[in-house]
Motif scaffolding. Structure first.
Motif, mmCIF file in Angstrom:
data_model
loop_
_atom_site.group_PDB
_atom_site.id
_atom_site.type_symbol
_atom_site.label_atom_id
_atom_site.label_comp_id
_atom_site.label_asym_id
_atom_site.label_seq_id
_atom_site.Cartn_x
_atom_site.Cartn_y
_atom_site.Cartn_z
ATOM 1 N N ASP A 53 0.889 -1.155 0.000
ATOM 2 C CA ASP A 53 0.000 0.000 0.000
ATOM 3 C C ASP A 53 0.926 1.204 0.000
ATOM 4 O OD1 ASP A 53 -1.991 1.861 0.217
ATOM 5 O OD2 ASP A 53 -2.810 1.110 2.109
ATOM 6 N N THR A 78 -1.580 -10.989 6.692
ATOM 7 C CA THR A 78 -1.912 -9.568 6.609
ATOM 8 C C THR A 78 -1.381 -8.914 7.862
ATOM 9 O OG1 THR A 78 -3.939 -10.057 5.379
ATOM 10 C CG2 THR A 78 -3.813 -7.909 6.436
ATOM 11 N N THR A 81 -2.618 -4.663 11.890
ATOM 12 C CA THR A 81 -3.402 -3.426 11.892
ATOM 13 C C THR A 81 -4.340 -3.319 10.691
ATOM 14 O OG1 THR A 81 -1.625 -2.230 10.760
ATOM 15 C CG2 THR A 81 -1.646 -2.150 13.183
ATOM 16 N N ARG A 82 -4.194 -4.203 9.706
ATOM 17 C CA ARG A 82 -5.036 -4.151 8.500
ATOM 18 C C ARG A 82 -5.901 -5.398 8.315
ATOM 19 N NH1 ARG A 82 -2.917 -0.374 4.690
ATOM 20 N NH2 ARG A 82 -4.748 -0.913 3.448
ATOM 21 N N LYS A 83 -5.971 -6.240 9.344
ATOM 22 C CA LYS A 83 -6.810 -7.440 9.250
ATOM 23 C C LYS A 83 -8.252 -7.045 8.986
ATOM 24 C CE LYS A 83 -4.237 -10.815 11.889
ATOM 25 N NZ LYS A 83 -3.928 -11.758 10.868
ATOM 26 N N ARG A 84 -8.932 -7.888 8.224
ATOM 27 C CA ARG A 84 -10.337 -7.718 7.874
ATOM 28 C C ARG A 84 -10.594 -6.444 7.075
ATOM 29 N NH1 ARG A 84 -9.365 -10.709 11.542
ATOM 30 N NH2 ARG A 84 -10.384 -12.251 12.729
ATOM 31 N N SER A 85 -9.612 -6.061 6.263
ATOM 32 C CA SER A 85 -9.768 -4.871 5.413
ATOM 33 C C SER A 85 -9.790 -5.232 3.934
ATOM 34 C CB SER A 85 -8.636 -3.875 5.700
ATOM 35 O OG SER A 85 -7.386 -4.410 5.295
ATOM 36 N N GLY A 86 -9.851 -6.525 3.617
ATOM 37 C CA GLY A 86 -9.933 -6.962 2.230
ATOM 38 C C GLY A 86 -8.613 -7.348 1.597
ATOM 39 N N ILE A 87 -7.518 -7.148 2.307
ATOM 40 C CA ILE A 87 -6.200 -7.467 1.741
ATOM 41 C C ILE A 87 -6.066 -8.959 1.447
ATOM 42 C CG2 ILE A 87 -3.714 -7.524 2.240
ATOM 43 C CD1 ILE A 87 -4.230 -4.852 3.811
#
Length: 151
Positions: A53, A78, A81-87
């Motif tokens: 990103d 992932t 801090t970005r879990k469950r954000s679509g990554i």
């Protein structure tokens, strides 16, 4: 965000993967930990991708060739801090597409059986993975869940 093939030479990815291995060791008994280290991920039968990103590493994943038609999904992670954000979904879609392009007809994985791994198992189910018997060199293990899908 962009997904790039990674040669694993950047210190950022080494630290990211080390955190992954340490986390797996804290959750899963050592004899049930199957995460590959850097040397394992650098083998010719492995293709590794990083999700960026901007200049920030936010995820990674790999496939390991088992035979001409079968590959194993490895090292999906992932950043916390970005879990469950679509990554993870974005990456899994990319890896599945690339595995098909490479000629694989089946993609399998091993993940944990503990509650901690439930979100990962649900993600894999959403992408068509179903439970299967141990494959390749794996043996039955109460700490492991084995899943597969045809491509």
């Amino acid at each position: 965000m962009k997904i790039v093939v990674d040669d694993l030479s950047n210190p950022d990815i080494a630290g990211f993967l080390n955190e992954h291995v340490q986390q797996m060791r804290s959750i899963t008994p050592l004899e049930s930990k199957h995460a590959l280290d850097l040397d394992g991920l650098r083998k010719p039968e492995v293709t590794f991708w990083s999700v960026m990103d901007g200049d920030t590493l936010v995820g990674c994943g790999a496939i390991k060739r088992l035979d001409a038609g079968h590959a194993e999904l490895k090292s999906m992670r992932t950043t916390p801090t970005r879990k469950r954000s679509g990554i993870a979904s974005l990456l899994l879609e990319h890896i599945t597409t690339e595995a098909k392009r490479m000629g694989f007809t089946r993609l399998s994985l091993e993940t944990g059986a503990a509650e901690f791994f439930l979100p990962a198992r649900k993600l894999y189910e959403k992408f068509g993975f179903i439970p299967c018997e141990p494959f390749a060199e794996y043996q039955p293990d109460p700490n492991s869940t084995f899943m597969t899908r045809m491509l």
